[in-house]
Write a protein that holds these residues in place. Sequence first.
Motif, PDB file in Angstrom:
ATOM      1  N   ALA A  77       0.822  -1.216   0.000  1.00 32.22           N
ATOM      2  CA  ALA A  77       0.000   0.000   0.000  1.00 32.22           C
ATOM      3  C   ALA A  77       0.853   1.262   0.000  1.00 32.22           C
ATOM      4  N   TRP A  80       1.201   2.963  -3.322  1.00 25.31           N
ATOM      5  CA  TRP A  80      -0.040   3.588  -3.767  1.00 25.31           C
ATOM      6  C   TRP A  80      -0.359   4.833  -2.942  1.00 25.31           C
ATOM      7  N   GLN A  81       0.000   4.809  -1.679  1.00 27.24           N
ATOM      8  CA  GLN A  81      -0.190   6.001  -0.848  1.00 27.24           C
ATOM      9  C   GLN A  81       0.750   7.115  -1.284  1.00 27.24           C
ATOM     10  N   ARG A  85      -2.900   7.332  -5.076  1.00 23.00           N
ATOM     11  CA  ARG A  85      -4.015   6.580  -5.662  1.00 23.00           C
ATOM     12  C   ARG A  85      -4.678   5.621  -4.684  1.00 23.00           C
ATOM     13  N   TRP A  86      -4.067   5.356  -3.544  1.00 27.91           N
ATOM     14  CA  TRP A  86      -4.660   4.437  -2.572  1.00 27.91           C
ATOM     15  C   TRP A  86      -6.040   4.930  -2.130  1.00 27.91           C
ATOM     16  N   GLN A  87      -6.153   6.240  -1.991  1.00 27.44           N
ATOM     17  CA  GLN A  87      -7.399   6.829  -1.503  1.00 27.44           C
ATOM     18  C   GLN A  87      -8.431   7.017  -2.621  1.00 27.44           C
ATOM     19  N   TYR A  89      -8.516   5.336  -5.939  1.00 26.98           N
ATOM     20  CA  TYR A  89      -8.712   4.378  -7.029  1.00 26.98           C
ATOM     21  C   TYR A  89     -10.108   3.766  -7.002  1.00 26.98           C
ATOM     22  N   ARG A  95      -8.000  -4.756  -1.897  1.00 22.99           N
ATOM     23  CA  ARG A  95      -7.093  -4.446  -0.789  1.00 22.99           C
ATOM     24  C   ARG A  95      -7.183  -5.549   0.257  1.00 22.99           C
ATOM     25  N   GLU A 103      -0.842  -3.436   4.871  1.00 24.75           N
ATOM     26  CA  GLU A 103      -1.817  -3.228   3.804  1.00 24.75           C
ATOM     27  C   GLU A 103      -1.188  -3.528   2.447  1.00 24.75           C
ATOM     28  N   CYS A 105      -2.335  -4.671  -1.960  1.00 31.20           N
ATOM     29  CA  CYS A 105      -3.387  -4.797  -2.968  1.00 31.20           C
ATOM     30  C   CYS A 105      -2.920  -5.765  -4.048  1.00 31.20           C
TER      31      CYS A 105
END
Length: 571
Positions: A77, A80-81, A85-87, A89, A95, A103, A105
């Motif tokens: 994660a 992506w954070q 984009r984690w928040q 996508y 996830r 965390e 994905c």
Amino acid sequence: MLFSRLLIPTLKENPAEAEAVSHRLLLRAGMIRKLASGIYNYLPLGLRVLRKVERIVRQEMNRAGAQEVLMPAVQPAELWQESGRWQIYGKELLRFQDRHGRECCFGPTHEEVITDLVRKEVHSYRQLPLNLYQIQVKFRDEIRPRFGLIRGREFIMKDAYSFDADEAGAEACYRRMYDAYNRIFSRCGLTFKVVEADSGPIGGSFSHEFMVLADTGEDLLASCTSCDYAANLEKAEVAPAPGEPAPPVGNGPEPVPTPNVRTVEEVAAFLKLMPADIVKTLIYETDDGPAAVLIRGDHEVNEVKVKNLLGVTDLILAGLIRVQELTGAEVGFAGPVGLKLPIYADQAVARMNAMVTGANRDNYHLLQVNLNRDVKITAVGDLRSITAHDPCPRCGGGLTLLHGIEVGHIFKLGLKYSKALKATYLDADGKDHYLYMGCYGIGVSRIMAAAIEQGNDANGIIFPMALAPFQVGLIPIGHNDPAVSECVEGLHAELEAAGIEVLLDDRDERPGVKFKDCDLLGLPLRVVVGAKALAQGMAEVRHRRAPDNLMVPLPELIAYLKDQIAQEQNG
């Protein structure tokens, strides 16, 4: 290859679960089997088709200067954070936590992973340009998987990522990939169109989609009949009407009772007007708060365009209660006059001088509304979907709407990910610069489905030669006849020695069953050897796309088949 030695569980009846033609035929031909919603096993023949697609993709990617890698499917994660984009996508991103509570994905795409790899390994301009690609399983947790391999949750994808020192280098790489994609889909034997497209959650400044044309395609694209302009419906630009809008009519909005009249059609009939005289006020919830969008009654809102104009990620139509809270009226009576929300108007609405809108009052509408006079507009833009009646935005020519299936998408990413993940290189003077990136995807498993959507008939699949699991189906008639058996076995060996992919149907079945299965599997050429033809030194050949059989002398058969295969593969 012998039919009896392969797992080819063909079905006579259409599976009830299958809606799309390709889904139905892939199941009937024993090429795939469902494991779970949107997740499929690939059986031997299906895998042969996939491998052929992969081989073409690899050859053309390598030819274009890309290098193959393989990245992990499971991604942390943190990356992506870091990209942000984690928040944003969405729920399509699967996830989960590992046993240590970290965390993770399952990768739907690999921009973060490849950028992390390159920022650690590429530091100098001497290492550029660089283009890396992989062919790998991806997972996107679609809310409604449908149409088999066309909209599955797990799928096979080729994704490539380019890194350049400047925008000019990135543009040159984009053009190479554009050309490579044209060669790939041409070699696959597909009829396709390249269209301008929205970049969606991948991001970037510009993108093109490669669409296989098929009447059953779930995507719509607009194509000019006079020039080479083409774009998918999300991206297709609506040309603004020429001239200035007419001056306002009347002194101001006039309220008129419209009891229980809510829809555009109902209001138009009640007031004896045309839908084009009415404006819909759509209330949306966004990540920046609620907003109103104004669209002419005979047009459809394009939510991708709305998202882009508003600069938001989330865009959801407000529910009944929320609409009442924000407008003071039930759904069907919302309007822009006096509405205390940001209001965005489609350019066609901005040209109207006397429109009908909701009155923000139950059972009432307003006549003679004018935006410039009566409404505080936040912004005006192209917010509707194009139609076949609109002119081409490039040349003014006519447009046609076509159905297609997206099989490839290329993006100019620019600095979006390199800035977010701080991927830089040193130039000749030792100065730091961000890497310019591009992203290039192909749906490998979707190509197989798209080819079938484009090529099929009442008897089954019609595969292009380049993708068919076997090029030739060899069928003996009277396999108990020693002369027929001896001839077919020898012919089978000769065909394989000549490099022709042949499936010998050695099953103890009636000829009709074998013919039907050969057609169902989509084999491009069928060779039948029976006692009568053999006595004349002939074999019966039929092209899958042709209605008639052709008698070919056995000594000339291999040369004839090789010539037919070469002709079809070379277009």
